[in-house]
Scaffold this motif. Structure first.
Motif, mmCIF file in Angstrom:
data_model
loop_
_atom_site.group_PDB
_atom_site.id
_atom_site.type_symbol
_atom_site.label_atom_id
_atom_site.label_comp_id
_atom_site.label_asym_id
_atom_site.label_seq_id
_atom_site.Cartn_x
_atom_site.Cartn_y
_atom_site.Cartn_z
ATOM 1 N N ASP A 270 70.114 52.770 98.905
ATOM 2 C CA ASP A 270 71.506 52.311 98.923
ATOM 3 C C ASP A 270 71.541 50.898 98.348
ATOM 4 O OD1 ASP A 270 74.152 51.807 99.387
ATOM 5 O OD2 ASP A 270 73.992 51.736 101.581
ATOM 6 N N LEU A 271 72.170 50.739 97.185
ATOM 7 C CA LEU A 271 72.157 49.428 96.525
ATOM 8 C C LEU A 271 73.470 49.170 95.809
ATOM 9 C CD1 LEU A 271 71.722 49.971 93.213
ATOM 10 C CD2 LEU A 271 69.441 50.566 94.011
ATOM 11 N N GLU A 272 73.704 47.896 95.519
ATOM 12 C CA GLU A 272 74.919 47.481 94.812
ATOM 13 C C GLU A 272 74.578 46.346 93.854
ATOM 14 O OE1 GLU A 272 78.822 47.660 93.644
ATOM 15 O OE2 GLU A 272 77.918 48.933 95.210
ATOM 16 N N VAL A 273 75.026 46.467 92.596
ATOM 17 C CA VAL A 273 74.830 45.436 91.590
ATOM 18 C C VAL A 273 76.123 44.637 91.446
ATOM 19 C CG1 VAL A 273 74.294 44.947 89.168
ATOM 20 C CG2 VAL A 273 73.147 46.848 90.347
ATOM 21 N N ASP A 274 76.022 43.322 91.529
ATOM 22 C CA ASP A 274 77.182 42.443 91.373
ATOM 23 C C ASP A 274 76.820 41.291 90.450
ATOM 24 O OD1 ASP A 274 79.167 43.536 93.400
ATOM 25 O OD2 ASP A 274 77.422 43.178 94.688
ATOM 26 N N LEU A 275 77.817 40.808 89.718
ATOM 27 C CA LEU A 275 77.630 39.593 88.940
ATOM 28 C C LEU A 275 77.912 38.379 89.820
ATOM 29 C CD1 LEU A 275 79.335 40.436 85.524
ATOM 30 C CD2 LEU A 275 76.909 40.577 86.126
ATOM 31 N N VAL A 276 77.164 37.317 89.619
ATOM 32 C CA VAL A 276 77.450 36.049 90.277
ATOM 33 C C VAL A 276 78.705 35.466 89.639
ATOM 34 C CG1 VAL A 276 76.595 33.717 90.703
ATOM 35 C CG2 VAL A 276 75.018 35.659 90.786
ATOM 36 N N ARG A 277 79.613 34.944 90.436
ATOM 37 C CA ARG A 277 80.878 34.392 89.939
ATOM 38 C C ARG A 277 81.591 35.373 89.004
ATOM 39 N NH1 ARG A 277 77.450 30.510 88.026
ATOM 40 N NH2 ARG A 277 78.371 30.813 85.945
ATOM 41 N N PRO A 278 81.925 36.550 89.461
ATOM 42 C CA PRO A 278 82.557 37.520 88.559
ATOM 43 C C PRO A 278 83.933 37.101 88.059
ATOM 44 C CG PRO A 278 82.687 38.263 90.836
ATOM 45 C CD PRO A 278 81.798 37.057 90.832
ATOM 46 N N ASP A 279 84.525 36.079 88.689
ATOM 47 C CA ASP A 279 85.852 35.624 88.271
ATOM 48 C C ASP A 279 85.787 34.522 87.224
ATOM 49 O OD1 ASP A 279 84.674 33.948 90.149
ATOM 50 O OD2 ASP A 279 86.582 33.242 90.950
ATOM 51 N N THR A 280 84.592 34.144 86.779
ATOM 52 C CA THR A 280 84.442 33.147 85.732
ATOM 53 C C THR A 280 83.717 33.780 84.544
ATOM 54 O OG1 THR A 280 82.354 32.327 86.639
ATOM 55 C CG2 THR A 280 84.363 31.253 87.383
ATOM 56 N N PRO A 281 83.875 33.203 83.355
ATOM 57 C CA PRO A 281 83.328 33.844 82.160
ATOM 58 C C PRO A 281 81.817 33.680 82.038
ATOM 59 C CG PRO A 281 84.358 31.771 81.573
ATOM 60 C CD PRO A 281 84.663 31.993 83.031
ATOM 61 N N PHE A 282 81.197 34.607 81.318
ATOM 62 C CA PHE A 282 79.813 34.489 80.903
ATOM 63 C C PHE A 282 79.772 34.570 79.382
ATOM 64 C CE2 PHE A 282 78.994 36.246 85.215
ATOM 65 C CZ PHE A 282 78.072 35.311 85.661
ATOM 66 N N PRO A 283 78.891 33.800 78.741
ATOM 67 C CA PRO A 283 78.793 33.894 77.277
ATOM 68 C C PRO A 283 78.081 35.176 76.862
ATOM 69 C CG PRO A 283 77.132 32.385 78.113
ATOM 70 C CD PRO A 283 77.993 32.770 79.292
ATOM 71 N N ASP A 284 78.675 35.924 75.955
ATOM 72 C CA ASP A 284 78.047 37.123 75.419
ATOM 73 C C ASP A 284 77.274 36.781 74.153
ATOM 74 O OD1 ASP A 284 78.980 38.914 77.387
ATOM 75 O OD2 ASP A 284 80.924 39.066 76.393
ATOM 76 N N ALA A 285 76.397 37.677 73.750
ATOM 77 C CA ALA A 285 75.617 37.459 72.539
ATOM 78 C C ALA A 285 76.520 37.468 71.305
ATOM 79 C CB ALA A 285 74.564 38.554 72.418
ATOM 80 N N PHE A 286 76.103 36.733 70.274
ATOM 81 C CA PHE A 286 76.847 36.767 69.022
ATOM 82 C C PHE A 286 75.878 36.606 67.859
ATOM 83 C CE2 PHE A 286 76.357 32.214 69.240
ATOM 84 C CZ PHE A 286 76.381 31.785 67.918
ATOM 85 N N VAL A 287 76.272 37.109 66.705
ATOM 86 C CA VAL A 287 75.515 36.944 65.461
ATOM 87 C C VAL A 287 76.520 36.722 64.339
ATOM 88 C CG1 VAL A 287 73.902 37.950 63.814
ATOM 89 C CG2 VAL A 287 73.655 38.461 66.261
ATOM 90 N N THR A 288 76.378 35.611 63.622
ATOM 91 C CA THR A 288 77.191 35.312 62.440
ATOM 92 C C THR A 288 76.408 35.694 61.184
ATOM 93 O OG1 THR A 288 78.410 33.518 63.510
ATOM 94 C CG2 THR A 288 78.251 33.428 61.109
ATOM 95 N N ASN A 289 77.101 36.233 60.201
ATOM 96 C CA ASN A 289 76.468 36.634 58.951
ATOM 97 C C ASN A 289 75.827 35.421 58.270
ATOM 98 O OD1 ASN A 289 75.883 37.510 56.287
ATOM 99 N ND2 ASN A 289 77.494 39.065 56.427
ATOM 100 N N ALA A 290 74.555 35.534 57.919
ATOM 101 C CA ALA A 290 73.843 34.425 57.288
ATOM 102 C C ALA A 290 74.403 34.079 55.919
ATOM 103 C CB ALA A 290 72.359 34.757 57.169
#
Length: 368
Positions: A270-290
């Protein structure tokens, strides 16, 4: 008219000013505002505490689209504790020397030196990059541009990508009771061991493929919590994790996928996965064209390499709007170890000046 800006003096004053989350951010913001006003600009502070100033176009209209629009962004906050300012020849030491008051001085210098004639230039400085990043998330929703330069210590390389970052917990439920009576199959400590093994296998079994620029994602267990007495089995244990993501994964998609994976991998737990501070943003990965123009002109001006950045950054909030690069003086780490966030944090003034010159040249080629 070209506004004059004393880069060396501003950087020294900035590094002397404590600006971690609990101390000094307001004082550092006032130093930035005063510097901009002395240079003839009219900065404003938005509802999230971001400092904004504009040159070119209709400066009273943030949505003016006359010609290309570039944004220069970095942050004024630092991590604790404050490390006092020291100067040894051309090297400045102290908290924020490279992360990110060196980049701030370079961007501010470029902002004051460039006079847009065919476009506009916005300086957008946040104050909670090291903590909640709500300022950058707000800018993402209120700014639109044709390109973003985000100041961080990159050793004058042009960084076109960064992995995303989020933090979360896996809470494992079990049966609490006397150590002599609770069976192994309901012991949350034993179940947590199986969860840890599943976390170690996650990317091989269910994670996204490695990105050509960023490489592989990384999932790291960082904290274990559970139990209060050596002769009593705890009713629950908790694993805290750090996630470094690559496209197309987001923090929300990762939480959902990890929950589903663990429910399959350890189906009787029995388990549950939660994000820390789910009400604030997290930076996602990004890639800009070289091959993007912004990348090419900044690389030509700086002479640095084109590569991925080694840490999560607010740049991800802007990359969904327009090509975004991370650039600045200083390094995250050197041959002796950590530099940014470390007691030995430093930057070479020569590199701050070179960064200012490179950004100035690149920006002028686009908006002037």
């Amino acid at each position: 008219m070209t506004f004059q800006f004393d880069l060396e003096r501003f950087h020294a004053d900035a590094v002397r000013t404590p600006s971690h989350h609990d101390e000094g951010v307001d004082e550092m913001r006032e130093l930035l505002l005063e510097t901009l006003r002395d240079a003839g600009h009219e900065p404003r502070v938005d509802e999230l505490g971001n400092v904004l100033a504009v040159r070119g176009g209709d400066e009273s209209d943030p949505n003016d689209t006359g010609g290309p629009h570039l944004v220069l962004n970095t942050h004024i906050d630092t991590v604790a504790p404050h490390v006092p300012y020291e100067r040894d020849g051309g090297v400045v030491r102290g908290r924020g020397a490279c992360d990110a008051k060196g980049p701030l001085a370079a961007l501010l210098s470029a902002f004051c030196r460039v006079e847009p004639t065919d476009g506009r230039l916005t300086l957008a400085i946040t104050s909670d990059e090291e903590t909640l990043q709500t300022g950058a998330a707000h800018l993402r929703d209120t700014l639109s541009a044709d390109g973003y330069i985000v100041g961080e210590p990159t050793d004058l390389d042009v960084c076109i990508a960064a992995r995303g970052q989020c933090e979360g917990t896996v809470t494992v439920q079990g049966e609490s009771g006397h150590a002599a009576s609770v069976p192994a199959e309901t012991n949350a400590v034993y179940a947590t061991a199986r969860v840890l093994a599943a976390l170690e296998r996650y990317d091989e079994d269910a994670g996204p493929d490695a990105d050509p620029v960023l490489g592989a994602p990384k999932l790291t267990a960082t904290i274990l919590e559970g139990g209060e007495a050596s002769n009593r089995v705890p009713g629950r244990c908790r694993v805290t994790f750090d996630r470094r993501s690559v496209p197309p994964e987001t923090s929300d998609s990762f939480r959902t996928t990890l929950q589903e994976y663990l429910e399959r991998a350890v189906s009787d737990v029995d388990l549950e996965v939660d994000l820390v501070r789910p009400d604030t943003p997290f930076p996602d990965a990004f890639v800009t064209n070289a091959d993007d123009d912004l990348v090419e002109v900044l690389q030509a001006a700086s002479g640095g390499d084109v590569r991925a950045f080694g840490a999560a950054t607010e740049a991800s909030y802007f990359a969904t709007d327009a090509p975004t690069v991370v650039f600045g003086p200083g390094v995250l780490a050197d041959d002796e170890g950590a530099v940014a966030h470390a007691e030995r944090e430093y930057v070479r003034l020569e590199d701050v000046e070179r960064a200012a010159d490179a950004v100035t040249e690149a920006v002028r080629s686009i908006v002037s």
